[in-house]
Design an enzyme around this catalytic site. Structure first.
Site, PDB file in Angstrom:
ATOM      1  CG  HIS A  19      -2.096  -0.864   1.142  1.00  0.00           C
ATOM      2  ND1 HIS A  19      -3.269  -0.512   0.514  1.00  0.00           N
ATOM      3  CD2 HIS A  19      -2.300  -2.131   1.587  1.00  0.00           C
ATOM      4  CE1 HIS A  19      -4.142  -1.495   0.596  1.00  0.00           C
ATOM      5  NE2 HIS A  19      -3.572  -2.500   1.251  1.00  0.00           N
ATOM      6  CE  LYS A  77      -6.209  13.822   0.934  1.00  0.00           C
ATOM      7  NZ  LYS A  77      -6.635  12.617   0.232  1.00  0.00           N
ATOM      8  NE  ARG A  78      -1.818   7.763   6.930  1.00  0.00           N
ATOM      9  CZ  ARG A  78      -0.596   7.696   6.367  1.00  0.00           C
ATOM     10  NH1 ARG A  78       0.464   8.117   7.029  1.00  0.00           N
ATOM     11  NH2 ARG A  78      -0.451   7.211   5.154  1.00  0.00           N
ATOM     12  CE  LYS A  97      -2.262  10.249   2.934  1.00  0.00           C
ATOM     13  NZ  LYS A  97      -2.983   9.274   2.090  1.00  0.00           N
ATOM     14  CB  THR A 104     -10.240   4.766  -0.730  1.00  0.00           C
ATOM     15  OG1 THR A 104      -9.849   5.060   0.621  1.00  0.00           O
ATOM     16  CG2 THR A 104      -9.535   3.506  -1.193  1.00  0.00           C
ATOM     17  CE  LYS A 115     -13.885   5.899   1.357  1.00  0.00           C
ATOM     18  NZ  LYS A 115     -12.990   6.000   2.508  1.00  0.00           N
TER      19      LYS A 115
END
Length: 832
Positions: free
Chosen positions: A377, A567-568, A573, A677, A681
């Site tokens: 991942h 998100k985390r 990110k 993901t 969504k």
């Protein structure tokens, strides 16, 4: 797979067909079951019951109506002994269970009417449910989506994981800074779990190994462990959508075998009397314990071995028929390793087959290589788990021996293939030097029948950049399965207005065949449908506004574009790039360069947790909150900009944020995000994406079309070329006046009451390190955000683009992901 239970009695036995609740024939039947559970399970009358009593009784009632099929599915799988999936994952971010189970069992309307007949508002009971704290982010939510799809597609499976007592943590903000508090999600009990202490497994640690000779004269290594804990299983039902299938999620809790020493207690040393209990229960206490200390690292490894050892023992001892031929195990099971956390399962499986079952090494290894598959991942080297030889040898000495043997045999094969190419051998060795350690991703790759990435770009980079020698050595082993999300939770439940509109347009059936959404393309040209779609979005914003007002005291402006980044919190990110955009827009207004009236009204919503030991991520959270405090209180922005950061973002809040969003921020540096993901969504719920060509963004953009996606930033080859050239972030700072003004404003103390030292580490990191090239992509990002503003000004065109995003992203159903796993990796047919 079946959940463990005692051997069932023969069919002729009077207890063979124990009475179970039948599906409700009427609202009256549901009411009777509810009141029975309230009286006999909770021990209260309706008139004196508390809200939690009523919620628990409702949950028990729903559970009862799933029970008959659950037990029947276990029986059928025991009899069929068909091949199934054991999904090994350290996380399952389930979300609330009540509505999902009501939906799956077709009980939503019946339960609503039944509660009303009892004078109860079912919405009040929904609010009583506490989300299980069993995951952190995308990895755990993906696992939850996958077990939902496995059940919906009638594939026999069992999910294995850990029943964390406190989960990750509950996030609060104090003076804008993250403070972690225990997530005590079990305080009022969990009605969805079935504990089975009688099925506990002994899990051993420590000790040493000894060489012995068996009765056939074969030399064997014997593990003499030093201590053990008990793994107690807790079963959760995983119902399929409208198909009657109910699979099992089995989570393990650690307890001490001798939890209380009465002799020590009577001597007055009360703390020492329960030391064993405290020590054992630490293993399943918290998700991802802080591992910046040696003790934290050891606890993490204990966690990982604890749950995979219990799971393998459970499968071999209780899921197989008594006389099952272990040589045929590849025809019965595939263990899917969800990232590197469960990879210690490989040497454990070998230990059980060789040491406990007396199997020949080569035969055991041949079975192991067919029974495991590995999903990677990440592309970040630091996320590919590595364990020191010293720690492994001390905690799991026999497993270290097995890993050495696996590596020795593997390197012999490498030499046979490539000769004495010592550089290649060093690069491919499972054991790395300086410091001497075990590379778990390498072990999983050598052991796995297949290795898959989770988006087309990620899988390509995994083969070409992360594990290229292994791809050459194992032609055909690497494959791709792009992630997906369950449409049941993230459209049907989270966005009932949109779900109703889709059903009105396309009819039923799309919930289990998301490619049918393609039929919405024609409706994008229909003005009446666009109006209905836009009204659904406005209604979702109103719902979110009510939630944020009650939950956090926030006010949400319905006429603002809702720009969301949830998100985390990790530097890759690039939440920091989003902050620079906000600061740039704010600085333009307060400096007078940009009239406030010319700025498209936006509310920026963040949701993110930072790992407790991740100092830079926590500083970025502090900066986001600090910027929000200043921007939100400055009258000069005239309500054009607002920054909201609700603490403790989770699935429950996601189900309200995602349907309301207009713009989805997916802005990682190209080549760093495996998939994502959240991006799926948002697109499925009609948000447009601004993003780089990274992870699943690539596939989203290809599907929805360039006109319906806001693309910016460098490509992965361009990123590599800039690194090779020598990236100097300060040069971008000097060359771009807009960027310079934004960073200077942060550095000036404008967001820290004039204290320039507060955010100096962030500024220095951007100017002199900037590992994820925020400054390099800044100008492209700002330019693309200007296009977002212009596009949003034409609401009708924006709505059309939103509809097309929904219509063209049916590919991202987790059902499709599971079909890909079945076809490419597992080969596990459904049991219908």
């Amino acid at each position: 797979m079946s959940a463990h239970e005692p051997t069932p009695p023969a069919a002729s036995h009077p207890l063979a067909l124990a009475p179970v609740a039948a599906p409700p024939a009427s609202v009256d039947g549901f009411v009777r079951e509810f009141l029975r559970n309230l009286n006999f399970e909770r021990g209260v009358a309706l008139s004196s019951s508390a809200p939690n009593d009523r919620y628990m009784a409702l949950a028990y009632t729903v559970r009862d109506y799933l029970m008959a099929r659950w037990l029947e599915d276990q029986r059928r799988q025991r009899e069929a002994q068909a091949k199934g999936v054991c999904y090994l994952s350290a996380e399952y971010l389930l979300g609330r269970q009540l509505d999902n189970n009501l939906l799956a069992a077709r009980l939503t309307e019946v339960a609503t009417e039944a509660m009303a007949a009892c004078g109860i508002d079912i919405d009040e009971l929904r609010q009583q449910e506490v989300e299980p704290g069993l995951g952190n982010g995308g990895l755990g939510r993906l696992a939850a989506c996958f077990i939902d799809s496995l059940a919906t597609m009638s594939v026999p499976s069992i999910g294995y994981g850990i029943r964390y007592e406190y989960g990750i943590f509950r996030q609060t903000f104090v003076d804008g800074q993250q403070v972690e508090q225990p997530d005590a999600w079990l305080t009022l009990g969990s009605p969805w779990e079935f504990p089975h202490p009688e099925a506990a497994q002994k899990i051993w640690f420590g000790g040493h190994t000894e060489q012995t000779t068996d009765d056939d004269g074969v030399s064997r290594s014997k593990w003499v462990p030093g201590w053990h804990v008990l793994a107690v299983p807790y079963n959760y039902m995983v119902p399929g959508y409208h198909n009657g299938r109910v699979n099992t999620l089995r989570l393990w809790r650690a307890v001490a075998s001798d939890a209380f020493d009465l002799r020590i207690f009577n001597s007055g040393d009360y703390e020492e009397a329960v030391r064993a209990q405290t020590f054992a229960e630490n293993i399943s206490k918290v998700l991802y314990p802080e591992d910046s200390t040696p003790q934290g690292k050891e606890l993490r490894l204990q966690q990982q071995y604890f749950f995979v050892a219990a799971s393998i023992a459970d499968f071999l001892d209780h899921q197989l028929s008594h006389d099952y031929d272990l040589e045929k195990l590849p025809d019965r099971v595939i263990f899917q390793l969800n990232d590197t956390h469960p990879v210690i399962a490989v040497p454990e499986f070998m230990r059980v087959l060789v040491d406990e079952r007396g199997m020949d090494w080569d035969a055991a290894w041949a079975i192991t290589q067919k029974c495991f598959a590995y999903t990677c991942h990440t592309l970040l080297p630091e996320a590919l788990e590595v364990w020191s030889v010293e720690l492994l040898g001390r905690l799991l000495p026999r497993h270290l021996e097995i890993i050495y043997r696996i590596n020795e045999d593997f390197l012999l094969q490498v030499r046979e293939r490539f000769g004495d190419d010592e550089m290649r051998i060093r690069n491919m060795s499972i054991i790395s030097e300086n410091p001497r350690s075990v590379r778990m991703a390498y072990l999983a790759t050598v052991a796995g029948a297949k290795v898959n990435g989770v988006a087309e770009l990620h899988s390509q980079l995994l083969r070409e950049k992360v594990l290229p020698d292994f791809d050459e050595f194992y032609p055909g082993k690497f494959t791709n399965v792009t992630n997906g999300v369950t449409p049941r939770r993230f459209v049907r439940l989270a966005n009932p207005g949109l779900a109703g509109l889709i059903t009105e347009a396309l009819g039923a059936g799309w919930t289990v065949d998301l490619e049918r959404l393609r039929g919405l393309e024609a409706f994008a040209e229909d003005p009446e449908f666009r109006d209905k779609f836009a009204e659904v979005k406005r209604a979702n914003k109103r719902v979110l506004g009510e939630v944020l007002r009650e939950r956090d005291g926030f006010a949400l402006s319905e006429d603002h574009m809702l720009d969301v980044m949830v998100k985390r919190l990790h530097e890759y990110k690039r939440q920091m790039l989003k902050v620079l955009h906000i600061v740039t827009a704010y600085e333009g207004i307060v400096s007078g360069r940009t009239p406030a009236s010319a700025v498209q009204p936006r509310t920026f919503i963040f949701g993110a947790k930072a790992a407790p030991g991740y100092a830079m991520a926590k500083r970025i959270i502090h900066l986001i909150n600090a910027v929000g405090s200043v921007v939100n209180d400055d009258p000069r922005v005239e309500g054009r900009l607002k920054v909201l950061f609700p603490p403790n973002y989770n699935v429950t809040l996601a189900e309200r944020v995602i349907p309301a969003a207009d713009l989805s921020e997916q802005i990682s540096l190209a080549g760093k995000e495996a998939s994502g993901t959240g991006n799926m969504k948002f697109a499925l719920n009609g948000a447009l994406t601004i993003g780089t060509d990274d992870g699943a963004n690539v596939e989203i953009r290809e599907l929805v079309g360039d006109d319906n996606f806001f693309l910016f930033g460098m490509t992965e080859p361009e990123v590599e070329a800039l690194w090779a050239k020598g990236y100097k972030p300060a040069e971008f700072y000097q060359a771009d006046p807009s960027l310079r003004r934004a960073i200077d404003l942060i550095a000036s103390g404008a967001f820290s009451d004039g204290d320039r030292s507060v955010f100096e580490p962030i500024v220095s990191n951007l100017l002199y390190d900037d590992r994820f090239m925020v400054l390099a992509d800044y100008s492209s990002y700002i330019a693309e955000q200007a296009k977002v503003d212009a596009a949003y000004a034409d609401q009708d065109a924006w709505t059309k683009a939103s509809i097309l995003n929904v219509a063209r992203t049916g590919f991202f159903s987790s059902d499709r992901s599971i079909r890909d796993y079945i076809d490419r990796i597992w080969h596990t047919p459904p049991i219908l």
